[in-house]
Write a protein that holds these residues in place. Structure first.
Motif, short mmCIF file in Angstrom:
data_model
loop_
_atom_site.label_atom_id
_atom_site.label_comp_id
_atom_site.label_asym_id
_atom_site.label_seq_id
_atom_site.Cartn_x
_atom_site.Cartn_y
_atom_site.Cartn_z
N ASP A 79 0.61 -1.02 0.13
CA ASP A 79 -0.20 0.35 0.25
C ASP A 79 0.83 1.17 0.06
O ASP A 79 1.54 1.02 0.56
N ILE A 80 0.82 2.16 -0.68
CA ILE A 80 1.46 3.62 -0.96
C ILE A 80 0.01 4.33 0.62
O ILE A 80 -0.72 4.11 0.16
N VAL A 81 1.16 5.45 1.48
CA VAL A 81 0.45 6.17 2.38
C VAL A 81 0.75 7.39 2.40
O VAL A 81 2.48 7.61 2.10
N HIS A 82 0.32 8.67 2.09
CA HIS A 82 0.97 9.91 2.55
C HIS A 82 1.36 10.01 3.90
O HIS A 82 0.62 9.20 4.72
N ALA A 83 2.62 10.96 3.71
CA ALA A 83 1.88 12.03 5.61
C ALA A 83 0.80 12.01 6.19
O ALA A 83 0.57 12.45 5.17
N PHE A 84 0.61 11.07 7.40
CA PHE A 84 -0.59 11.67 7.84
C PHE A 84 -2.02 11.83 6.78
O PHE A 84 -2.92 12.12 7.27
N ASP A 85 -2.00 10.64 5.92
CA ASP A 85 -2.81 10.69 5.42
C ASP A 85 -3.72 11.88 5.04
O ASP A 85 -5.07 12.30 4.62
N SER A 86 -2.85 12.65 4.21
CA SER A 86 -3.04 13.38 3.59
C SER A 86 -2.50 13.78 2.87
O SER A 86 -1.88 13.06 1.94
N ALA A 87 -2.56 15.33 1.62
CA ALA A 87 -2.00 15.84 0.68
C ALA A 87 -0.92 16.35 0.34
O ALA A 87 0.01 16.36 -1.00
N LEU A 88 -1.13 16.90 1.43
CA LEU A 88 0.61 17.84 2.06
C LEU A 88 0.70 16.98 3.40
O LEU A 88 0.32 16.10 3.81
N GLY A 89 2.10 17.48 3.83
CA GLY A 89 3.03 17.05 5.07
C GLY A 89 4.22 16.48 4.80
O GLY A 89 4.23 15.46 3.79
N VAL A 90 4.89 16.20 5.31
CA VAL A 90 6.37 15.07 5.71
C VAL A 90 5.84 14.16 7.25
O VAL A 90 5.62 15.12 7.67
N GLU A 91 6.58 13.13 7.11
CA GLU A 91 6.65 12.00 8.17
C GLU A 91 7.47 11.26 7.70
O GLU A 91 7.86 10.78 6.33
N PRO A 92 8.56 11.04 8.32
CA PRO A 92 9.44 9.63 7.95
C PRO A 92 9.15 8.45 7.72
O PRO A 92 7.63 7.94 8.25
N THR A 93 10.01 8.13 7.40
CA THR A 93 9.30 6.41 6.73
C THR A 93 8.68 5.49 7.94
O THR A 93 7.55 5.10 7.71
N SER A 94 9.54 5.58 8.72
CA SER A 94 9.39 4.36 9.68
C SER A 94 8.20 5.46 11.06
O SER A 94 7.34 4.28 10.61
N SER A 95 7.89 6.06 10.90
CA SER A 95 6.36 6.69 11.38
C SER A 95 5.81 6.57 10.54
O SER A 95 4.72 5.60 11.38
N ILE A 96 5.12 6.42 9.40
CA ILE A 96 4.03 5.91 8.59
C ILE A 96 4.29 4.60 9.32
O ILE A 96 3.06 4.17 8.98
N ALA A 97 5.45 3.91 8.64
CA ALA A 97 4.60 2.42 9.01
C ALA A 97 4.59 1.95 10.30
O ALA A 97 3.76 0.79 10.35
N LYS A 98 4.92 2.62 11.33
CA LYS A 98 4.27 2.25 12.68
C LYS A 98 3.33 2.81 12.58
O LYS A 98 2.25 1.83 13.51
N ARG A 99 2.75 4.04 12.55
CA ARG A 99 1.03 4.13 12.31
C ARG A 99 0.56 3.59 11.48
O ARG A 99 -1.02 3.45 12.07
N LYS A 100 0.27 3.00 10.66
CA LYS A 100 -0.11 1.93 9.94
C LYS A 100 0.11 0.45 10.59
O LYS A 100 -0.37 -0.56 9.72
N ASN A 101 1.24 -0.01 11.38
CA ASN A 101 1.34 -0.84 11.83
C ASN A 101 1.49 -1.73 10.57
O ASN A 101 1.07 -3.47 10.83
N ALA A 102 2.62 -1.12 9.78
CA ALA A 102 3.19 -2.16 8.93
C ALA A 102 4.43 -2.99 9.11
O ALA A 102 5.04 -2.62 10.19
#
Length: 405
Positions: A79-102
Motif C-alpha cells: 500500500d502507498i500511504v501519504h504522510a498523515f493520510d493527507s495530500a500535503l505534509g511530511v513524515e518519516p518513513t518509519s513513522s508512517i509504517a509504525k502508524r499503520k502497523n506495517a
C-alpha cells in the motif's frame, strides 16, 4: 583486488610456482563469488513471504552497501500511504509504517521539500485508495499496485494522469493541477485530503462541489480569498484571477438554470504515451500509483531514458543514495535501498550501476524512486539502512508499506 605473489628465492622454482597457483586460484574464486547473484540461501526469512538480505559491491575504497527485501506477492500486500493520510505534509518513513502497523516500508515518490504550506506535495502522479491526489509531471514513469484477492501485482509505465471536469453536454476541461499551489493563471482541483484551500492575496473564484459519487449533485460558486474546507463528499475548484474561467462559470450558470437534473462530473484520466492502452486501463484499476524517474529496466533490459523523462545527466550519472522497486523473473517483488554520500561506508550508485545490480538480482522490470536523504528501509521495528542526512532519517511525502496478506 590485487594479490601479492610471494617469491622465496632460496626455495627455488617449485615454491614460487606453488604460491603463484595459490594466489591465482584465490583471485579467481574471489571474482567468481563477486559475480554470483544473491541467492535464496543468503536471504534471511523474516516471516512467510518476506526475506531480507544485505549486499556489498564496489571496491574497498568506494564500497556500496544495499539492503534488499524480497516479497512473495501471494503472501503480502503493498500500500502507498501519504504522510498523515493527507495530500500535503511530511513524515518519516518509519513513522508512517509504525502508524499503520506495517511490517516493512521504503520511501516512495519525489516531493516538494521546503518549509512552505505545500511541503510534501507529490512531484508527480500519486493515487491512493483509488483517489488521484496528484497529476503526472512530464509523463514520467510510475508504479501501479493492484492488490487482488490471491496476490499483489505491480505494473510500470510512463503515465499521463490528470484531473478534468465535465458538464456532459458542455464538454470537458483539464485542470492545471491537483492539490498543489495555484498560480494566478491556473485552475487547480482540491480534494478533501488537502483540508482547506490555500489562502489567496486577493479575492478568487471557488467552485464548491458536494454530494459527489459518480457525479456531483450540488455545486455553488463562491467569491472569496480561499481557506475553504473541502467537503468530505466533494471537491473545490480554485480559479486564478487571470485564468480562463469563462467556460467554468458559464457552464455553472447554465447548469443552475436547467431543471433536467444534469450532474457535473469530475474525473481522472490516465493514458500511456498519449493514448488509451491496455496498460493505461490497468493503471485505472490500480488502487495505488506513485511516480518515479526513470524506469530502469523493461522486459529484462536496461532502459534508462533520463532525457525523455526530463531528468538531468547529473542525477543519472552521479552516485547518490537510491531507492528502487522491481519485479523479478520469479514473480516476486524486490524493494531495494542503496546507501550513499558516506565515504568509507557506502558511496551510492549511478542509475546504470543501480540497474545493473537489479538485473543481477533477477529484475525484469524496475523503477527508480526518490533517493538521496530520503532513502530509507524500515523492517520489523528497525531502520535497516543508514540514511545520509546528518540529522538521520528524513521526513518524506509518502511510503510503500508491506503488510502480511
Amino acid at each position: 583486488m590485487q594479490s601479492r605473489v610471494p617469491v622465496v628465492v632460496s626455495n627455488g622454482v617449485y615454491r614460487r610456482t606453488f604460491h603463484m597457483i595459490k594466489a591465482t586460484a584465490f583471485v579467481f574464486l574471489f571474482a567468481l563469488f563477486a559475480l554470483i547473484p544473491v541467492s535464496a540461501q543468503q536471504y534471511r526469512v523474516i516471516q512467510p513471504g518476506v526475506e531480507y538480505a544485505e549486499v556489498t559491491r564496489g571496491t574497498q575504497n568506494e564500497p556500496i552497501r544495499a539492503n534488499l527485501l524480497r516479497l512473495d506477492p501471494k503472501k503480502i500486500r503493498l500500500d502507498i500511504v501519504h504522510a498523515f493520510d493527507s495530500a500535503l505534509g511530511v513524515e518519516p518513513t518509519s513513522s508512517i509504517a509504525k502508524r499503520k502497523n506495517a511490517l516493512a516500508a521504503i520511501n516512495a515518490g519525489f516531493f516538494r521539500l521546503d518549509n512552505s504550506t505545500f511541503a510534501g506535495d507529490a512531484a508527480g502522479v500519486l493515487k491512493i485508495d483509488g483517489r488521484l491526489l496528484s497529476d503526472s509531471y512530464a509523463d514520467r514513469s510510475a508504479l501501479g499496485i493492484l492488490n487482488g484477492r490471491s496476490k499483489t501485482e505491480i505494473i510500470f509505465g510512463r503515465l499521463n494522469a490528470y484531473g478534468a471536469i465535465g458538464f456532459f453536454t458542455n464538454g470537458t476541461k483539464k485542470f492545471d493541477g491537483i492539490n498543489r499551489e495555484r498560480k494566478k493563471d491556473e485552475i487547480i482541483l482540491y480534494t478533501p485530503e488537502i483540508g482547506k484551500t490555500p489562502v489567496a492575496s486577493i479575492v478568487t473564484t471557488e467552485l464548491i462541489f458536494r454530494q459527489c459519487e459518480f457525479g456531483c449533485k450540488r455545486v455553488e460558486v463562491a467569491e472569496n480569498k480561499g481557506g475553504t474546507t473541502v467537503p468530505s463528499d466533494g471537491y473545490i475548484v480554485s480559479v486564478g484571477e487571470t485564468a480562463d474561467k469563462e467556460y467554468l462559470v458559464e457552464a455553472m450558470k447554465k447548469r443552475a438554470a436547467e431543471s433536467s437534473g444534469e450532474r457535473t462530473l469530475i474525473f481522472d484520466v490516465m493514458t500511456i504515451g498519449g493514448t488509451m492502452t491496455k496498460l493505461s486501463a490497468r493503471f485505472k484499476k490500480a488502487e495505488d500509483i506513485v511516480g518515479g524517474v526513470p524506469q530502469l529496466i523493461s522486459n529484462g533490459k536496461i532502459t534508462i531514458d533520463w532525457e525523455g523523462e526530463k531528468s538531468s545527466k547529473s542525477f543519472a550519472e552521479t552516485r547518490h543514495p537510491r531507492t528502487a522497486i522491481a519485479k523479478l523473473k520469479s514473480g516476486k517483488i524486490l524493494l531495494l535501498t542503496a546507501d550513499g554520500r558516506q565515504p568509507g561506508y557506502s558511496v551510492g550508485m549511478t542509475l546504470r550501476e543501480l540497474a545493473g545490480l537489479l538485473l543481477e538480482l533477477g529484475a525484469v522490470e524496475a523503477l527508480n524512486l526518490d533517493g538521496g536523504g530520503s532513502t530509507t528501509m524500515y523492517l520489523d521495528g528497525k531502520i535497516m539502512n543508514r540514511p545520509s542526512d546528518k540529522d538521520g532519517e528524513r521526513k518524506v511525502s509518502d511510503a510503500i508499506l508491506v503488510f502480511p496478506r
